[in-house]
Design an enzyme around this catalytic site. Structure first.
Site, short mmCIF file in Angstrom:
data_model
loop_
_atom_site.label_atom_id
_atom_site.label_comp_id
_atom_site.label_asym_id
_atom_site.label_seq_id
_atom_site.Cartn_x
_atom_site.Cartn_y
_atom_site.Cartn_z
N SER A 262 0.79 -1.17 0.15
CA SER A 262 0.15 -0.07 0.09
C SER A 262 0.84 1.21 -0.06
O SER A 262 1.97 1.12 0.17
CB SER A 262 -0.77 -0.02 1.07
OG SER A 262 -0.11 0.32 2.48
N LYS A 263 0.13 2.35 -0.29
CA LYS A 263 0.94 3.72 -0.24
C LYS A 263 1.53 4.02 1.27
O LYS A 263 2.59 4.51 1.22
CB LYS A 263 -0.14 4.79 -0.48
CG LYS A 263 0.68 6.21 -0.41
CD LYS A 263 -0.57 7.16 -0.68
CE LYS A 263 0.09 8.65 -0.69
NZ LYS A 263 0.47 8.86 0.73
N ARG A 264 0.82 3.42 2.18
CA ARG A 264 1.34 3.79 3.63
C ARG A 264 2.61 2.96 3.80
O ARG A 264 3.32 3.39 4.36
CB ARG A 264 0.24 3.18 4.77
CG ARG A 264 0.53 3.61 6.11
CD ARG A 264 -0.54 2.92 6.96
NE ARG A 264 -1.88 3.73 6.68
CZ ARG A 264 -2.68 3.18 6.11
NH1 ARG A 264 -2.95 1.94 5.77
NH2 ARG A 264 -4.20 3.93 5.88
N ASP A 267 5.04 5.07 2.26
CA ASP A 267 5.50 6.34 3.16
C ASP A 267 6.33 5.83 4.26
O ASP A 267 7.01 6.78 4.57
CB ASP A 267 4.20 6.84 3.44
CG ASP A 267 3.26 7.47 2.28
OD1 ASP A 267 4.01 7.93 1.35
OD2 ASP A 267 2.23 7.78 2.44
N SER A 285 2.12 12.56 -3.48
CA SER A 285 2.61 11.43 -3.33
C SER A 285 3.85 10.96 -4.18
O SER A 285 3.68 11.47 -5.47
CB SER A 285 1.33 10.27 -3.55
OG SER A 285 0.42 10.63 -2.85
#
Length: 522
Positions: A262-264, A267, A285
């Site tokens: 995921s993007k999380r 990050d 992003s």
């Protein structure tokens, strides 16, 4: 007779394109080109509530950056358009009417409140509410109403949906190119919604109708669509159409292997999960392009997430043409593929090494200009790089890159690895200076200057021979000369072969830097 291979990538424009979606596009592209087929882009925007402005343009720009151009799609005419589902709205009514007429679908008038009541009631009894053969004759739909009653309720403007009528007591035998034979008990299937009273189809109906009308031969998609396979096969059967072959790709997993990437995760661990940078409502992003990755490195990395050429193959670097020739769905893994951020950087490093110094110099020049502009704006004219042209001496840059590229992963690394080629150091590594700069260092380097000044053949090999002979003859010790010399020229104990650096800087700049170091450190 097998029709020409036609595949489609059908994303929804609800935000940036995740690299899982990019890999799906890539595998479709590779399969199509392997079989001299067509790669189609279809924008599935039936859910207008989730539509995000700019997402479609982002998808197209991403595919073009990755060198995965589509043969048909928005902006590229084909014989099967339009290629946005929102522009195909008038097509679907005919087909939902066919399903109603054949008894494979029915009108349902159940309100959201009533359905919510049934769900909660089932939960309290430890059961799961499924709208299907088990209870549909007890609910508010055209199966329990007369045709006249149904028509009256529709004409009165009452909201409805049209559901697919799943069969009872049947075992579906499905085939997936990657996963093989799959058996499904139809009694566990729910009657999915296919159409809404606002005239818009749901994903399931639009997907099947569009694939049929666009003559799609192979549906290659993520495994999250595997639960929909039974419904889609049943829809093909209900229409009397030949179904395409299906292949469901494994998930791209988090680096630790548990759960979908995921993007999380990106990050948290400092890597992008999108091909291009995405800006939305003030949030930015990261993207692979803006982070300095080469598109061919991203493609190569994604191709090997869940696919390999075959047992025993250790090949890792593939050009796009090589991937096309080698690709097969039979060699796609059933299990999820762990994403490895370090391996992604490794791929970029490999592609950087394969590029010519000329190409890398052109890519680095804008970065260099920006860095030097900052320095010059700060009024540090004395630190200006040792070549003349304000636009950048490209030949000089090529020579610098030839010396430092082995240690670089990104083009942007060239500045960190070799800024001393362009600006003289104005400070020196304190630990090194304290350790290496002795009482006699300044006088030794002053003598070295007198050795360097008369040298006419200022080539790396000649300078090295002369300096080493002087050190040996005078029994000075190489460490007493070479370490302070590198510190003077570079500002730290780093960089390629010292005499190669001196040659590129030139005799005048080399001596100037030694004199500055004597002045500052002596």
């Amino acid at each position: 007779m097998i029709n020409k291979v036609r595949v489609r990538f059908a994303p929804s424009p609800t935000g940036p394109l995740h690299i899982g979606g990019v890999r799906t596009a890539l595998f479709n592209y590779l399969f199509a080109k392997k079989h001299n087929g067509d790669f189609i882009l279809r924008i599935e925007d039936t859910d207008q509530n989730r539509y995000v402005e700019g997402a479609e343009a982002y998808i197209i720009e991403s595919l073009n950056w990755l060198n995965l151009p589509f043969d048909e799609g928005p902006g590229i005419r084909g014989n099967y358009g339009p290629y946005r589902q929102s522009e195909r709205k008038g097509i679907y009514k005919k087909y939902i009417d066919e399903l109603i007429a054949s008894g494979n679908a029915y009108y349902a008038f159940d309100t959201a409140e009533k359905l919510d009541f049934h769900r909660k009631d089932h939960e309290e009894k430890g059961k799961t509410f499924i709208y299907n053969w088990h209870n549909r004759l007890k609910l508010d739909n055209s199966l329990t109403l007369t045709a006249t009653e149904t028509q009256q309720r529709i004409e009165s403007g009452e909201k409805y949906v049209i559901r697919f009528k799943s069969p009872e007591n049947e075992t579906l035998v499905l085939n997936d190119i990657i996963r093989g034979e799959i058996k499904i008990d139809t009694n566990i299937l729910d009657d999915k919604i296919l159409f809404k009273s606002d005239g818009m189809p749901t994903y399931h109906l639009a997907n099947i109708v569009d694939d049929h009308l666009m003559e799609i031969t192979h549906v290659i998609r993520g495994e999250e669509w595997l639960p929909s396979l039974s419904l889609h096969e049943l829809l093909y059967r209900a229409f009397g159409w030949q179904a395409p072959q299906f292949a469901h790709l494994p998930l791209i997993l988090k680096p630790e292997g548990k759960g979908k990437l995921s993007k999380r995760d990106g990050d948290k661990m400092g890597f992008p999960v999108f091909p291009l940078e995405w800006k939305n409502e003030g949030e930015v992003s990261r993207g692979y392009r803006e982070d300095g990755y080469f598109p061919e490195a991203v493609v190569n990395m994604l191709a090997l997430l869940g696919w390999n050429e075959g047992e025993g193959s250790e090949k890792e670097i593939y050009s796009l043409e090589e991937l096309i020739n080698a690709f097969s769905l039979e060699h796609v893994s059933k299990s999820g593929a762990k994403f490895n951020p370090d391996k992604t950087k490794w791929f970029n490093q490999q592609y950087l090494q394969l590029k010519s110094n000329d190409e890398l110099a052109e890519l680095f020049l804008p970065v260099l200009k920006e860095k030097l502009a900052v320095i010059l704006n700060e009024g540090e004219e004395s630190k200006k790089r040792p070549f003349d042209s304000a636009q950048g001496d490209i030949v000089y840059i090529q020579k610098v890159i030839s010396l430092i590229k082995e240690r670089a992963t990104f083009v942007s690394d060239f500045w960190e690895l070799g800024n001393y080629f362009f600006v003289a150091p104005n400070s020196y590594d304190e630990k090194v200076a304290n350790k290496q700069w002795k009482e006699d260092t300044s006088s030794i380097l002053q003598t070295l200057i007198s050795i360097l000044k008369p040298i006419d053949d200022f080539s790396s090999e000649n300078i090295e021979n002369i300096v080493k002979q002087w050190i040996t003859t005078n029994e000075i010790g190489f460490g007493k000369v070479m370490q302070p010399l590198r510190l003077s020229i570079v500002g730290a104990l780093q960089g390629p072969h010292l005499f190669d650096i001196m040659v590129l800087l030139g005799k005048e700049e080399t001596i100037k830097r030694i004199e500055t170091a004597i002045e500052k450190l002596g």
